[in-house]
Design a protein around this motif. Structure first.
Motif, PDB file in Angstrom:
ATOM      1  N   GLU A  15       0.839  -1.204   0.000  1.00 40.04           N
ATOM      2  CA  GLU A  15       0.000   0.000   0.000  1.00 40.04           C
ATOM      3  C   GLU A  15       0.871   1.251   0.000  1.00 40.04           C
ATOM      4  N   VAL A  19       2.493   2.401  -8.863  1.00 38.16           N
ATOM      5  CA  VAL A  19       2.342   1.258  -9.759  1.00 38.16           C
ATOM      6  C   VAL A  19       2.454   1.731 -11.198  1.00 38.16           C
ATOM      7  N   ARG A  37     -10.568  -0.995 -15.784  1.00 38.70           N
ATOM      8  CA  ARG A  37     -10.309  -1.717 -14.544  1.00 38.70           C
ATOM      9  C   ARG A  37     -11.393  -2.776 -14.409  1.00 38.70           C
ATOM     10  N   ARG A  60      -5.399  10.037  -8.620  1.00 39.31           N
ATOM     11  CA  ARG A  60      -4.167   9.271  -8.413  1.00 39.31           C
ATOM     12  C   ARG A  60      -3.693   8.549  -9.674  1.00 39.31           C
ATOM     13  N   ILE A  76      -0.337   4.547 -11.109  1.00 42.51           N
ATOM     14  CA  ILE A  76      -1.212   4.723  -9.953  1.00 42.51           C
ATOM     15  C   ILE A  76      -0.344   5.178  -8.796  1.00 42.51           C
ATOM     16  N   ARG A  77      -0.640   6.365  -8.289  1.00 42.00           N
ATOM     17  CA  ARG A  77       0.105   6.890  -7.131  1.00 42.00           C
ATOM     18  C   ARG A  77      -0.604   6.511  -5.848  1.00 42.00           C
ATOM     19  N   SER A  79      -0.989   3.856  -4.069  1.00 40.52           N
ATOM     20  CA  SER A  79      -1.899   2.740  -4.336  1.00 40.52           C
ATOM     21  C   SER A  79      -2.603   2.275  -3.061  1.00 40.52           C
ATOM     22  N   GLN A  80      -3.864   1.876  -3.235  1.00 42.52           N
ATOM     23  CA  GLN A  80      -4.722   1.454  -2.135  1.00 42.52           C
ATOM     24  C   GLN A  80      -5.173   0.003  -2.357  1.00 42.52           C
ATOM     25  N   ASP A  83      -7.491  -0.685  -5.094  1.00 41.96           N
ATOM     26  CA  ASP A  83      -7.003  -0.678  -6.475  1.00 41.96           C
ATOM     27  C   ASP A  83      -6.710  -2.096  -6.968  1.00 41.96           C
ATOM     28  N   SER A  84      -6.787  -3.069  -6.097  1.00 43.86           N
ATOM     29  CA  SER A  84      -6.525  -4.463  -6.480  1.00 43.86           C
ATOM     30  C   SER A  84      -7.565  -4.908  -7.503  1.00 43.86           C
ATOM     31  N   VAL A 108      -2.699  -4.951  -4.193  1.00 45.22           N
ATOM     32  CA  VAL A 108      -2.095  -3.982  -3.291  1.00 45.22           C
ATOM     33  C   VAL A 108      -2.264  -4.499  -1.870  1.00 45.22           C
TER      34      VAL A 108
END
Lengths: 110, 114
Positions: A15, A19, A37, A60, A76-77, A79-80, A83-84, A108
């Motif tokens: 996390e 990415v 996505r 992000r 992707i900044r 990442s959370q 976001d997976s 993530v």
């Protein structure tokens, strides 16, 4: 040779990491580039689209197109875990036809 | 609900049987598409339709039949299902105009052919 190539991964990051997801394409005539996505057992949903070379930001997410290299990227900044998902690049061929990459699976880790 | 809906969500059938997957959209989009998604192949276009009564083949049309008598519906029929047609099927729609002609996808139908 496929019209669009995408590294399938899987990609696993902690996390907060940045990415980078990438695709290459074969035909320099392609003009529209998209990132979708796809969460597990769901349909793809549009994340970003871009027409020209350069960068496009949305929160992000940053989509980058380099037409000279025929290379597209999604960054992707911060990442959370949410976001997976699997990320698909897509390229508009003509009219309403698209070529899709095979997808990169991202996890993530909290 | 507004949007694009697919039915059934899951289907198990036997080889040789006829199967129809349904797709319905409420946006009045001109274009509709059927894709199959398989590991290692990504999304592959089966058939698409530019308008009611206009359909055309995509990359992998063999073994499939489509029709579009109404703008909002685009059913996909497997006339005699084979095991190689086990896959996840996605329907999508898009407007005929607009930047990029963005495609919007349904939730998918997971089909198993035994």
């Amino acid at each position: 040779q496929k019209e669009v190539e995408q590294d399938p991964g899987p990609l696993s990051v902690p996390e907060g990491a940045i990415v980078s997801l990438n695709c290459t394409y074969s035909n320099s005539a392609f003009q529209y580039f998209m990132w979708y996505r796809q969460y597990s057992r769901k349909g793809p949903e549009l994340l970003m689209y871009t027409y020209s070379s350069g960068n496009k930001e949305d929160g992000r997410f940053t989509a980058q197109v380099d037409k000279s290299s025929k290379y597209i990227s999604l960054f992707i900044r911060d990442s959370q875990p949410s976001d997976s998902a699997t990320y698909l690049c897509a390229i508009k061929v003509t009219g309403n036809q698209f070529y899709f990459g095979t997808g990169t699976s991202l996890t993530v880790i909290p | 609900d507004a949007g694009i809906t697919q039915s059934p969500r899951y289907k198990i059938t036997e080889t040789g049987r006829q199967v129809t997957l349904m797709c319905h959209q409420t946006w009045s989009h001109s274009y509709m598409f059927w894709y199959r998604q398989d590991l290692g192949h990504g999304l592959r276009l089966i058939y698409y339709s530019a308008a009611a009564d206009i359909t055309d083949k995509g990359e992998v049309p063999d073994g499939y039949v489509v029709s579009r008598s109404k703008t909002e519906n685009f059913p996909l029929t497997l006339e005699s299902a084979t095991r190689s047609q086990t896959s996840v099927y996605f329907c999508a729609s898009s407007e005929s105009k607009g930047v990029g002609n963005i495609q919007y996808f349904g939730a998918g139908t997971r089909l198993s052919v035994l």
